[in-house]
Enzyme design. Structure first.
Site, PDB file in Angstrom:
ATOM      1  N   ASP A 205       0.821  -1.213   0.000  1.00 51.56           N
ATOM      2  CA  ASP A 205       0.000   0.000   0.000  1.00 51.56           C
ATOM      3  C   ASP A 205       0.853   1.261   0.000  1.00 51.56           C
ATOM      4  O   ASP A 205       0.408   2.315  -0.410  1.00 51.56           O
ATOM      5  CB  ASP A 205      -0.904   0.016   1.223  1.00 51.56           C
ATOM      6  CG  ASP A 205      -0.100   0.031   2.524  1.00 51.56           C
ATOM      7  OD1 ASP A 205       0.940  -0.634   2.571  1.00 51.56           O
ATOM      8  OD2 ASP A 205      -0.505   0.706   3.473  1.00 51.56           O
TER       9      ASP A 205
ATOM     10  N   ARG B 147       6.347   4.389   5.110  1.00 51.85           N
ATOM     11  CA  ARG B 147       6.045   4.543   6.529  1.00 51.85           C
ATOM     12  C   ARG B 147       6.010   3.188   7.238  1.00 51.85           C
ATOM     13  O   ARG B 147       6.362   2.149   6.666  1.00 51.85           O
ATOM     14  CB  ARG B 147       4.720   5.290   6.700  1.00 51.85           C
ATOM     15  CG  ARG B 147       3.499   4.536   6.236  1.00 51.85           C
ATOM     16  CD  ARG B 147       2.236   5.350   6.467  1.00 51.85           C
ATOM     17  NE  ARG B 147       1.048   4.644   6.014  1.00 51.85           N
ATOM     18  CZ  ARG B 147       0.094   5.190   5.268  1.00 51.85           C
ATOM     19  NH1 ARG B 147       0.208   6.444   4.863  1.00 51.85           N
ATOM     20  NH2 ARG B 147      -0.960   4.492   4.915  1.00 51.85           N
ATOM     21  N   ASP B 148       5.547   3.191   8.455  1.00 51.06           N
ATOM     22  CA  ASP B 148       5.483   1.957   9.249  1.00 51.06           C
ATOM     23  C   ASP B 148       4.227   1.164   8.875  1.00 51.06           C
ATOM     24  O   ASP B 148       3.332   0.972   9.686  1.00 51.06           O
ATOM     25  CB  ASP B 148       5.515   2.269  10.750  1.00 51.06           C
ATOM     26  CG  ASP B 148       4.407   3.219  11.177  1.00 51.06           C
ATOM     27  OD1 ASP B 148       3.724   3.785  10.292  1.00 51.06           O
ATOM     28  OD2 ASP B 148       4.210   3.394  12.393  1.00 51.06           O
ATOM     29  N   GLU B 149       4.194   0.682   7.630  1.00 52.37           N
ATOM     30  CA  GLU B 149       3.071  -0.109   7.146  1.00 52.37           C
ATOM     31  C   GLU B 149       3.588  -1.068   6.077  1.00 52.37           C
ATOM     32  O   GLU B 149       3.959  -2.183   6.373  1.00 52.37           O
ATOM     33  CB  GLU B 149       1.972   0.800   6.609  1.00 52.37           C
ATOM     34  CG  GLU B 149       0.651   0.087   6.392  1.00 52.37           C
ATOM     35  CD  GLU B 149      -0.511   1.062   6.245  1.00 52.37           C
ATOM     36  OE1 GLU B 149      -1.565   0.620   5.791  1.00 52.37           O
ATOM     37  OE2 GLU B 149      -0.356   2.249   6.566  1.00 52.37           O
TER      38      GLU B 149
ATOM     39  N   GLU C 226      -1.829   8.954  -1.604  1.00 50.63           N
ATOM     40  CA  GLU C 226      -2.891   8.247  -0.882  1.00 50.63           C
ATOM     41  C   GLU C 226      -4.147   9.104  -0.756  1.00 50.63           C
ATOM     42  O   GLU C 226      -5.263   8.607  -0.870  1.00 50.63           O
ATOM     43  CB  GLU C 226      -2.385   7.860   0.505  1.00 50.63           C
ATOM     44  CG  GLU C 226      -3.367   7.039   1.329  1.00 50.63           C
ATOM     45  CD  GLU C 226      -2.745   6.558   2.619  1.00 50.63           C
ATOM     46  OE1 GLU C 226      -3.254   5.572   3.180  1.00 50.63           O
ATOM     47  OE2 GLU C 226      -1.750   7.156   3.074  1.00 50.63           O
TER      48      GLU C 226
END
Length: 942
Positions: free
Chosen positions: A473, A477-479, A757
């Site tokens: 996605d 970042r922290d994903e 996004e």
């Protein structure tokens, strides 16, 4: 003149090169080429010969197989299955319809099987003896084995390394890096599937001297922290970084190979990398670097222990590996207001920085901080949330040469450099290495509007940055998770731009494996591999869960691989039969919470689900469409009972949807761009009256909204298609060319080089959206690419694999020309059109063994009540079409305004340019003169 057609060397399954395939009977595919620039006219295959040579060293055997078939994509392997490690050469020749003459033989293709059975593995998984703290970042480990080859009278003919890790690894043999894979073995659902790789290491061995094999293993996805709010480490239950390696050396064509196995005779030592995390980056200490394997290292080497095999199956994947694909130079070095040095690479990308050369004093540090955007001239780290995205090099006083981090990647355009030892660096001191899964590019688009071309380029870059082993996605970042809904809405666009069959077929197997776990009750995970709800059940979600059905359908459409549907059948039916909570009408339960049209422009920064369109309506519309799609797929694979059942369900659900949401006149509850677009594209209106009402309502919404997008992740894919289906393409073009926020082109006004996004991830004043979640590289809203390909350029598949193609460009937006090319399973489909002096001209290229239905603008319906578009069927060849063209639609379309409002005509980005593009005459001229001198070349004029 069948000499005009020559088959290309066969390919095996969806494998990139045929080396190390994991199939005993790999299916074969081939395309056709023609001498010069010609394309044979109306050429179809009626039969083929396949020839194989098996065995080596004087024991070669040749076999030829003949089949009467027009299939040239994924045809069955006709011989005895391959054995593990077996190598063979294959070629093909074909026969055209109506003629007994055969084409020339293709070039030979080589296939080599990997280890095909669990019992082929003799090696053991090994890990350091010492225990580690699973709550802290795990330092990479370097495993080592010294060995000498046995004395042999015959020369060594080949050496193969079969290897994987619990973690991610780099392997070295005698100090030389093995292969060019990054982040290997890749991210899979480690509880179920673990990839391994095969390498040819023959040239790296020292037959007479001591050899040293080193394998460095970092945490990777296996043990790094993953997820939100600080994340969690070791999702897969173990902090043991481990390696499995099996080196096999054959000295002749018979007998047992000499084998070196990972076992408890190996040693391990501390890596020069102190830590390496996907979110946080890497710390490299030059003072600890002992890559050469010197005798001094022996004092530091520690013992290892054997651990139990994981329960996962070992898989030789079809998906290509992650590699460095491109190198990007620094465009400029900026001085921030606070005095920081910031590198600008000019493109938001995914990968890592390479430092060419420098000397860092012993104990000093150089720090690289990565970010996608600047805010107030400084690096903007807030959108990264808890991810540090920072690489640190600790100097030793020796030269640092061509350094780059080993086991991490970043999403960035800007890099802040702190502690550079020579004051101010130069542009040549750095480069950005672009990383992604090495998928083959196969789709291209361009048009006369340079801004639309920039948009399309941004979509391509967004996809590249988010296909890192799995479709993610966001890459910064922290994903960085494999969200199912995001991929579902983008799958068509992705399948056109790149050959995604390998990577997504592997990803779907993980989806199925995790989906069918007992505790899930038929509910697919929201992310695959699942690290969000791994220990419990899943949250049933339309659109996201529907990926279990709709992504296999797209893959089949773009690949013609029926086995994908067969393999995913159980997963697909489990979702519809058990995973969806239903009401009495068979639609979604009215109490279901839905993500819905995620992140439409009205969604506040702190609540992405607070959107215009009712989430339950979105869920129910998708349920009707998903059910009818599954009925079609079940029919394709011969599950007739299921096909009939789901077709009947779809009919009942469509009636229930209309009863629940649509008035007899065609007005829809939740009267929004997204709701109407879904109902149009999913054929949820009962009759022409309702469709006419829907068309008028959608027109009114779009014009009253001044052509601004009012759609989120779901509706954005369908809004332009819905306007085109209702013969309102001028409104679609007007929305496409809008440059104020929210629009597809607005990000270009503030320098975007990827898809965002949120529509307003960056505000017009260059401030960053205050929401906790805003990524500047996120492909979902780039789903407009599918409309650019299928409507603007006008090419799309009519049959799986593009065996039959539709050519139907929709002209508008004052575009002077557009073109697209798709290099599919059967070959290149090309279309280029242009408008010249009220005439429409088009050149179309159709590859051998395929057909196309061509529809000109003059034959397209102009109102919603017109008959379906007519057209002419053509076979392979190059064709020129022309017809008169006069636009009957007002341009630019006018908004519906109140008495105190003014039209914002300057909001249209109309700049057009043909710079660097071929004119129609030039396109034809670059073809060989034989194109015009021989009717068999396939040139025709309509």
């Amino acid at each position: 003149m069948y000499g005009l057609v020559v088959p290309v060397a066969p390919r095996f399954e969806h494998h990139e090169n045929g080396f190390g395939v994991g199939h005993m009977s790999p299916r074969l595919s081939w395309k056709f080429t023609s001498p010069g620039a010609t394309v044979a006219g109306d050429w179809t295959q009626r039969a083929y010969d396949l020839q194989i040579i098996r065995g080596v060293g004087g024991q070669e055997q040749e076999q030829t197989y003949h089949a009467r078939s027009n299939e040239s994509v994924l045809v069955p392997w006709p011989w005895e299955p391959l054995h593990s490690r077996e190598m063979a050469r294959v070629r093909v020749r074909c026969y055209g319809a109506g003629n007994e003459s055969a084409t020339p033989w293709s070039e030979w293709s080589t296939v080599e099987a990997s280890l095909l059975h669990q019992e082929d593995w003799q090696a053991a998984f090994i890990t350091p003896t010492r225990l580690v703290d699973a709550a802290a970042p795990l330092a990479p480990i370097r495993f080592r084995k010294r060995f000498n080859l046995p004395s042999r009278s015959s020369p060594m003919i080949r050496a193969r390394l079969y290897i994987t890790a619990l973690g991610v690894y780099h392997a070295f043999l005698n100090g030389q890096r093995i292969g060019d894979h990054l982040m290997a073995p890749g991210w899979t659902a480690y509880d179920h599937r673990l990839n391994f790789q095969s390498f040819d290491v023959t040239s790296l061995l020292h037959p007479q001297d001591e050899n040293v094999i080193d394998v460095e293993v970092g945490a990777g996805w296996y043990a790094t922290r993953l997820g939100f709010h600080g994340g969690k480490r070791c999702y897969y239950g173990s902090a043991d970084l481990a390696v499995l390696a099996q080196l096999e050396i054959a000295a002749d064509s018979s007998g047992t190979p000499w084998v070196l196995l990972s076992d408890d005779t190996w040693t391990c030592l501390t890596s020069s990398i102190k830590s390496s995390e996907i979110y946080d980056g890497e710390i490299y200490d030059m003072r600890r670097d002992k890559r050469g394997g010197t005798s001094a290292d022996a004092d530091r080497e520690k013992t290892v222990r054997i651990i139990a095999w994981p329960r996962a199956r070992l898989i030789a994947p079809d998906a290509p590996p992650v590699r460095v694909i491109q190198e990007m130079p620094v465009v400029q070095i900026l001085d921030s207001p606070s005095g920081k040095l910031i590198l600008d690479f000019g493109q938001n990308l995914v990968g890592k920085v390479r430092i060419k050369s420098t000397v860092i004093p012993k104990g000093d540090q150089v720090t690289l901080r990565h970010a996608e955007v600047l805010e107030d001239g400084e690096l903007c780290m807030r959108p990264l949330r808890t991810a540090k995205c920072t690489d640190i090099i600790v100097g030793s006083g020796e030269e640092l040469c061509n350094w780059t981090p080993a086991f991490t990647f970043h999403g960035f355009r800007y890099v802040q450099v702190d502690g550079w030892p020579t004051g101010r660096p130069s542009l040549g001191d750095f480069a950005a290495l672009v990383m992604h899964t090495d998928m083959q590019r196969r789709g291209w688009f361009a048009c006369s509007n340079t801004h639309v071309n920039r948009l399309h380029n941004n979509i391509v870059w967004g996809m590249r940055g988010n296909f890192i082993s799995v479709p993610t996605d966001c890459p910064q970042r922290d994903e960085r998770l494999g969200w199912t809904g995001d991929l579902q809405v983008f799958a068509n666009s992705a399948g056109f731009l790149y050959n995604t069959t390998g990577i997504l077929s592997e990803w779907l197997q993980d989806l199925s494996a995790e989906h069918l776990e007992d505790h899930r009750k038929g509910i697919p995970p929201l992310v695959v591999p699942d690290v969000l709800q791994k220990s419990g059940g899943s949250l049933p979600q339309a659109v996201w869960g529907d990926a279990a059905v709709l992504v296999p359908n797209v893959l089949h459409l773009y690949s013609a691989d029926v086995s994908i549907l067969q393999r995913q059948h159980k997963s697909m039916t489990a979702w519809l039969d058990h995973g969806i909570p239903r009401g009495s009408d068979g639609l979604w339960d009215a109490e279901s919470w839905q993500l819905g049209d995620w992140l439409d422009p009205t969604a506040p920064p702190d609540d992405p689900t607070d959107t215009r369109t009712d989430g339950l309506l979105v869920a129910d519309a998708y349920l009707v469409y998903t059910t009818s799609t599954l009925a079609m797929m079940c029919s394709t694979i011969g599950y007739i009972v299921d096909a009939e059942r789901y077709a009947a369900d779809a009919k009942r659900l469509k009636e229930a949807f209309a009863e629940k949401y649509i008035s007899p006149q065609g007005n829809i509850m939740s009267n929004t761009q997204s709701a109407i677009s879904l109902a149009i594209c999913f054929s949820l209106y009962k009759n022409v009256l309702q469709r006419r009402t829907a068309a008028a309502s959608l027109s009114r919404l779009v014009r009253r909204g001044r052509f601004a997008l009012a759609t989120g992740f779901v509706g954005t894919k369908f809004i332009a298609e819905a306007l085109t289906l209702t013969c309102q393409s001028s409104l679609a073009y007007r929305m496409l060319l809008r440059k104020k926020c929210p629009s597809w082109l607005y990000p270009l006004t503030v320098g975007a080089t990827t898809i965002w996004e949120r529509w307003d991830s960056m505000r017009p004043d260059f401030s960053i959206n205050p929401g906790e979640m805003t990524s500047f590289n996120h492909y979902a809203l780039g789903s407009i690419a599918n409309w650019l390909h299928t409507s603007v350029a006008g090419i799309q598949p009519l049959q799986p694999g593009w065996k039959a193609v539709r050519i139907c460009p929709v002209v508008g937006g004052k575009l002077e020309w557009a073109e697209a090319c798709f290099d599919g399973p059967y070959g290149e489909v090309r279309c280029r059109w242009e408008i010249r002096e009220d005439l429409f001209h088009m050149v179309v290229e159709i590859p051998p063994n395929t057909t196309a239905l061509v529809t000109l603008p003059a034959d397209q319906p102009s109102t919603i009540t017109d008959e379906e578009a007519s057209g002419v069927w053509v076979g392979s060849g190059i064709y020129e079409f022309h017809c008169g063209y006069t636009s009957t639609e007002e341009w630019p379309p006018r908004p519906l305004l109140g008495p105190f409002q003014q039209d914002d005509v300057e909001d249209i980005w109309t700049n057009s340019s043909g710079v660097g593009r071929l004119t129609m005459a030039e396109l034809l001229a670059r073809r060989s003169d034989r194109l015009f001198s021989s009717s068999s070349a396939g040139f025709r004029e309509f």
